[in-house]
Design an enzyme around this catalytic site. Structure first.
Site, PDB file in Angstrom:
ATOM      1  N   LYS A 111       0.987  -1.105   0.262  1.00 39.67           N
ATOM      2  CA  LYS A 111      -0.005   0.114   0.026  1.00 39.67           C
ATOM      3  C   LYS A 111       0.933   1.092  -0.030  1.00 39.67           C
ATOM      4  CE  LYS A 111      -4.372   0.780   0.284  1.00 39.67           C
ATOM      5  NZ  LYS A 111      -5.477  -0.299   0.035  1.00 39.67           N
TER       6      LYS A 111
HETATM    7  N1  GLU Z   1      -7.312   0.038  -3.185  1.00 43.26           N
HETATM    8  C1  GLU Z   1      -8.042  -1.032  -3.607  1.00 43.26           C
HETATM    9  C2  GLU Z   1      -8.044  -2.081  -2.607  1.00 43.26           C
HETATM   10  O1  GLU Z   1      -8.166  -1.527  -1.364  1.00 43.26           O
HETATM   11  C3  GLU Z   1      -7.385  -1.823  -5.094  1.00 43.26           C
HETATM   12  C4  GLU Z   1      -6.144  -2.323  -4.888  1.00 43.26           C
HETATM   13  C5  GLU Z   1      -5.707  -2.923  -6.146  1.00 43.26           C
HETATM   14  O2  GLU Z   1      -6.622  -3.005  -7.051  1.00 43.26           O
HETATM   15  O3  GLU Z   1      -4.330  -3.034  -6.397  1.00 43.26           O
HETATM   16  O4  GLU Z   1      -8.188  -3.187  -2.553  1.00 43.26           O
END
Ligand code: GLU
Length: 423
Positions: A111
């Site tokens: 993240k």
């Molecule tokens: N931000 C989204 C999540 O928390 C998508 C993450 C992604 O597609 O890599 O799942």
């Protein structure tokens, strides 16, 4: 456990650890693997200088936490918010590892985040911020290394800037470095709707267990961003009755049901505050809306909404977590006691990263699928994952959240045992 929401309860990293610990214990995970999986692989902090529109230089703090690359490249969004902290990004990174493993896609978890308020920045400032953040991280990103995506406060345009900056550094176009891009530059059809669609699919599966039809179901959605508004729209189209909705300005409650397409036009077409929706119903705060009686409650805003202090007020059959971490670990026991059927975030909102995976596959193949194909494959993944979580729940007599973590940890631990520890 205390009845007061303490600092410890509201620290999402502590919440993430508590869930991991419960599931690891239940699985009888070896001590060494437990230690390995508890900590992230890498945490990167960058100080990002940006020339603001008025000419002065501002420095923003950005993070990228790579929790795990055991099952494949790291995967996870980038969030722009004033509330970003290293603890939050660390928790969200570990959730991505478990989320990717629950739906069995070949990624680890990561993240990123930048402490900033995108509402107060111009598009040009956001572009410069994004490009410099990407440049600072470029050696750690890549289709085989770490693949970002949108999250709170970021969108397809931001992903386009990430893709372009990375590509300029490499001197060739690399579409697979990031997902959630606009369709014209290698994005996937259906990605924008994927998180909401995945939530609809898991809710439909939960309804089958309760022998309920969508038309029997009253739904309340907290949060009306990409996730909440699309989930509400798709549920409305399927026949669910949306009786409550809220955004940062506040909430609306209407027993007779809210006209969701009109509300979407009000909020997104006319850029008006959600609670001012004409004839929409009774006003309520964004918190109050969570405690009205309904069949399906969808927290799709931010973390820490349902805590030990208010979980007893929740009045729903099914809790479908659209946001990451909307329920604290302390609240889990209360919801279990109340008999709420929880669709945990790492399952319920995994549709987004699942279609991100499809986007990455399409970019690498240079072959793009029709929307129907994306949606059918998503349905297959979500339904199968739901069944697997419920199977673990029934075999081990645990709640859905613990079952989802057990399934995920088992998969990551198995890959780790096979690979071993490189020395
Ligand atoms: N931000 C989204 C999540 O928390 C998508 C993450 C992604 O597609 O890599 O799942």
């Amino acid at each position: 456990m205390t009845a007061i929401a303490t600092h410890e309860e509201l620290n999402v990293y502590e919440s993430a650890e508590a869930r991991f610990e419960i599931a690891a214990k239940q699985l009888g995970l070896e001590e060494g693997l437990y230690r390995f999986l508890k900590y992230p692989n890498k945490e990167i902090t960058v100080y990002i200088p940006v020339v603001m529109d008025d000419g002065h230089i501002e420095v923003f703090i950005g993070y990228r936490v790579q929790h795990s690359l055991v099952r494949g490249p790291c995967k996870g969004g980038i969030r722009y918010s004033p509330n970003v902290s290293i603890d939050e990004v660390r928790a969200l990174a570990s959730w991505m590892t478990w989320k990717c493993a629950v739906v069995d896609i070949p990624f680890g978890g990561a993240k990123g985040g930048i402490i900033c308020d995108p509402e107060k920045l111009s598009r040009a400032e956001i572009e410069r911020l994004t490009r410099r953040y990407t440049a600072e991280l470029s050696e750690w990103l890549g289709p085989e290394k770490d693949v970002p995506a949108p999250d709170l406060g970021t969108d397809p345009q931001v992903m386009a800037w990430v893709m372009d900056t990375y590509s300029m550094h490499l001197r060739h176009t690399v579409t697979g470095v990031v997902t959630g891009k606009p369709i014209d530059i290698g994005g996937s059809r259906g990605r924008r709707e994927a998180t909401g669609r995945g939530m609809l699919i898991t809710c439909n599966k939960a309804l089958e267990r309760f022998h309920l039809k969508p038309s029997d179901c009253r739904v309340i959605v907290q949060g009306f961003g990409n996730v909440g508004s699309i989930a509400a729209q798709l549920m409305h189209e399927t026949g669910y009755k949306i009786i409550g909705a809220s955004d940062i300005h506040g909430g609306l409650y209407n027993e007779k049901g809210i006209d969701i397409p009109k509300l979407i036009d009000w909020v997104y077409g006319q850029h008006k505050p959600l609670p001012d929706f004409p004839g929409g119903g009774e006003r309520a705060s964004s918190q109050d809306i969570l405690f009205r009686s309904c069949d399906v409650l969808v927290p799709a805003a931010v973390e820490n909404q349902i805590t030990s202090q208010n979980a007893h007020q929740v009045d729903c059959k099914i809790l479908c977590e659209g946001a990451n971490g909307p329920t604290t670990a302390y609240a889990d026991a209360i919801l279990q006691e109340k008999g709420v059927f929880v669709l945990p975030d790492i399952l319920a909102n995994a549709g987004g990263v699942t279609v991100s995976y499809f986007e990455w596959v399409q970019d690498r193949q240079g072959f793009f699928w029709r929307e129907n194909e994306v949606n059918n494959r998503l349905k297959d993944v979500m339904e199968h994952s739901f069944d697997e979580v419920v199977q673990v729940r029934e075999t081990h007599k645990v709640n859905n959240r613990t079952a989802a973590y057990m399934l995920a940890i088992r998969r990551v631990a198995s890959a780790l045992r096979l690979r071993g520890i490189y020395a």
